[in-house]
Design an enzyme around this catalytic site. Structure first.
Site, short mmCIF file in Angstrom:
data_model
loop_
_atom_site.label_atom_id
_atom_site.label_comp_id
_atom_site.label_asym_id
_atom_site.label_seq_id
_atom_site.Cartn_x
_atom_site.Cartn_y
_atom_site.Cartn_z
N ASP A 99 -9.14 -0.64 5.25
CA ASP A 99 -7.88 -0.41 5.97
C ASP A 99 -8.01 0.73 6.97
O ASP A 99 -8.25 1.88 6.58
CB ASP A 99 -6.79 -0.08 4.92
N GLY A 100 -7.85 0.39 8.25
CA GLY A 100 -7.85 1.41 9.29
C GLY A 100 -8.89 1.17 10.36
O GLY A 100 -10.09 1.13 10.06
N GLY A 101 -8.45 0.95 11.58
CA GLY A 101 -9.38 0.80 12.70
C GLY A 101 -10.18 -0.49 12.67
O GLY A 101 -11.22 -0.60 13.33
N GLY A 116 -1.78 7.31 7.14
CA GLY A 116 -0.63 7.92 7.78
C GLY A 116 -0.19 7.28 9.08
O GLY A 116 0.99 7.26 9.40
N PHE A 117 -1.16 6.74 9.83
CA PHE A 117 -0.81 6.21 11.14
C PHE A 117 -1.65 4.97 11.46
O PHE A 117 -2.83 4.91 11.09
CB PHE A 117 -1.04 7.26 12.24
N GLY A 118 -1.05 4.04 12.16
CA GLY A 118 -1.79 2.91 12.71
C GLY A 118 -2.50 3.35 13.97
O GLY A 118 -2.26 4.45 14.49
N GLY A 119 -3.40 2.51 14.46
CA GLY A 119 -4.02 2.75 15.76
C GLY A 119 -5.09 3.82 15.81
O GLY A 119 -5.46 4.27 16.90
N MET A 165 -9.97 3.51 2.49
CA MET A 165 -9.39 3.83 3.79
C MET A 165 -10.53 4.13 4.77
O MET A 165 -11.41 4.93 4.47
CB MET A 165 -8.46 5.04 3.71
N HIS A 215 0.86 -1.19 0.00
CA HIS A 215 0.00 0.00 0.00
C HIS A 215 0.89 1.23 0.00
O HIS A 215 1.48 1.58 1.03
CB HIS A 215 -0.89 -0.05 1.26
N GLY A 248 -3.76 -3.71 11.78
CA GLY A 248 -2.42 -3.54 12.33
C GLY A 248 -2.41 -3.73 13.83
O GLY A 248 -2.04 -4.79 14.35
N SER A 249 -2.85 -2.69 14.54
CA SER A 249 -2.78 -2.74 16.00
C SER A 249 -3.66 -3.84 16.59
O SER A 249 -3.33 -4.43 17.62
CB SER A 249 -3.13 -1.38 16.60
#
Ligand code: DX5
Ligand code: ZN
Length: 216
Positions: free
Chosen positions: A176-178, A143-146, A138, A67, A198-199
């Protein structure tokens, strides 16, 4: 056919023990490894680049889902293909015309993915649904995980799912995300094929169990 694929994001792995984390991914029910490349310009964060594709490929037995959160993806997509990517995605809003960039990836025999941030109208993906293997919506700002999942994503998934099914396409929908064990089932039910986490994976007490739960 219903897909329920999980792609843990290596961004949240422990880079001091990368090989161990990748061995966990190999043992787990994870389908792909998601690889977040950030350039500090397209997004306000820098992650990693080509050097890490070497250990990812060496230690991870699962397909590498790249990605790109970068400006000028046209300059770099071929190198990611050569570095062993199984699929390469970039942001629609990062380019003037995605078609030539998609062609560079396809010419390498690698799967294509077109991505949009939450502030980009989902309708802008419609003309490309038959020209890509996958679209990535998205569900946080790249830009950021978590970060926390943006609930409005649900309607966007349903909209794209409807469009793909209506036209009889096989294009995959990735989110992707959360993403976590609490919302995975709802996301799949809305029509997502692939969930990036991710997290929720690497931060879990039992990452393999977390992956298992998201898939079931
Ligand atoms: C964010 C990245 C995501 C991120 C997801 O810019 O694209 O792939 O790693 O992290 P979580 O699952 O923690 O939201
Ligand atoms: Zn990502």
């Amino acid at each position: 056919m219903e897909n329920k694929l999980i792609a843990p994001s290596v961004l949240s792995a422990d880079f001091g023990h990368l090989a161990q984390d990748l061995e966990m991914i190999n043992r787990s029910e994870a389908d792909w490894l998601h690889i977040d490349v950030m350039d500090g310009t397209f997004v306000p964060n820098i992650s990693f680049g080509f050097p890490l594709m070497v250990p990812f490929r060496q230690y991870c037995a699962k397909p590498l889902d790249v990605h790109l959160m970068i400006v000028h993806p046209e300059k770099y997509v071929e190198r990611f293909c050569d570095a062993g990517a199984w699929s390469v995605g970039f942001h629609l809003e990062a380019v003037e015309d995605p078609l030539p960039v998609l062609e560079l990836i396809r010419a390498k025999g690698v799967r294509t993915c077109l991505t949009i941030n939450p502030d980009i109208d989902v309708k802008r993906l419609v003309p490309y649904l038959d020209k890509v293997d996958m679209v990535l919506l998205m569900s946080v700002f790249a830009g950021f995980g978590g970060q926390k999942f943006i609930p409005e994503t649900m309607d966007k998934i349903r909209f794209i799912r409807q469009e793909i099914d209506r036209r009889g396409l096989a294009t995959l929908i990735e989110i992707d995300g959360g993403v976590n064990t609490a919302n995975a089932a709802e996301l799949f039910a809305a029509g997502a094929d692939v969930l990036v986490a991710g997290s929720a994976v690497f931060g879990a007490k039992d990452p393999e169990e977390a992956i298992h739960q998201m898939k079931s």
